[in-house]
Design a protein around this motif. Sequence first.
Motif, PDB file in Angstrom:
ATOM      1  N   ILE A   1      -3.821  -4.583   3.004  1.00 26.38           N
ATOM      2  CA  ILE A   1      -4.785  -3.737   3.455  1.00 26.38           C
ATOM      3  C   ILE A   1      -4.632  -2.364   2.842  1.00 26.38           C
ATOM      4  O   ILE A   1      -5.305  -1.271   3.544  1.00 26.38           O
ATOM      5  N   ASP A   2      -4.086  -2.195   1.855  1.00 20.61           N
ATOM      6  CA  ASP A   2      -4.003  -0.798   1.086  1.00 20.61           C
ATOM      7  C   ASP A   2      -3.418   0.345   1.795  1.00 20.61           C
ATOM      8  O   ASP A   2      -3.793   1.119   2.062  1.00 20.61           O
ATOM      9  N   ASP A   3      -2.148  -0.017   2.352  1.00 22.30           N
ATOM     10  CA  ASP A   3      -1.522   0.853   3.381  1.00 22.30           C
ATOM     11  C   ASP A   3      -0.978   2.065   2.365  1.00 22.30           C
ATOM     12  O   ASP A   3      -0.060   1.638   1.549  1.00 22.30           O
ATOM     13  N   GLU A   4      -1.328   3.144   2.691  1.00 25.27           N
ATOM     14  CA  GLU A   4      -0.798   4.384   2.167  1.00 25.27           C
ATOM     15  C   GLU A   4      -0.174   5.360   2.740  1.00 25.27           C
ATOM     16  O   GLU A   4      -0.568   5.340   3.857  1.00 25.27           O
ATOM     17  N   PRO A   5       0.863   6.094   2.352  1.00 30.81           N
ATOM     18  CA  PRO A   5       1.573   6.913   3.159  1.00 30.81           C
ATOM     19  C   PRO A   5       0.736   7.914   3.740  1.00 30.81           C
ATOM     20  O   PRO A   5       0.991   8.288   5.084  1.00 30.81           O
TER      21      PRO A   5
ATOM     22  N   LEU B   1       9.986 -12.606   6.702  1.00 28.83           N
ATOM     23  CA  LEU B   1       9.245 -11.632   7.350  1.00 28.83           C
ATOM     24  C   LEU B   1       9.122 -10.165   6.524  1.00 28.83           C
ATOM     25  O   LEU B   1       7.974  -9.655   6.583  1.00 28.83           O
ATOM     26  N   LEU B   2      10.065  -9.836   5.811  1.00 25.38           N
ATOM     27  CA  LEU B   2      10.019  -8.747   5.035  1.00 25.38           C
ATOM     28  C   LEU B   2       8.824  -8.717   4.003  1.00 25.38           C
ATOM     29  O   LEU B   2       7.960  -7.819   3.666  1.00 25.38           O
TER      30      LEU B   2
ATOM     31  N   THR C   1       3.648  -7.917   1.835  1.00 25.90           N
ATOM     32  CA  THR C   1       2.371  -8.232   1.690  1.00 25.90           C
ATOM     33  C   THR C   1       1.248  -7.783   2.347  1.00 25.90           C
ATOM     34  O   THR C   1      -0.005  -7.481   1.786  1.00 25.90           O
ATOM     35  N   LEU C   2       1.105  -7.763   3.527  1.00 25.15           N
ATOM     36  CA  LEU C   2       0.173  -7.274   4.492  1.00 25.15           C
ATOM     37  C   LEU C   2       0.041  -5.862   4.137  1.00 25.15           C
ATOM     38  O   LEU C   2      -1.223  -5.493   3.951  1.00 25.15           O
TER      39      LEU C   2
END
Length: 52
Positions: A34-38, A23-24, A29-30
Amino acid sequence: MENKRQKRQKIWMAIGVALAIVLLLFWLTLAIWIDDEPETAIVPHTEQIADS
């Protein structure tokens, strides 16, 4: 010598740890996909409406 209960407990612990790792890795990876930025996690500022 271990009894059946201790063996079963070790097996379920290993399954739980493996599931947590999977799950981690999926979550990381997800987040990369989705190009998650802080900066995107910050709540945007809203205009304060003054009561007149």
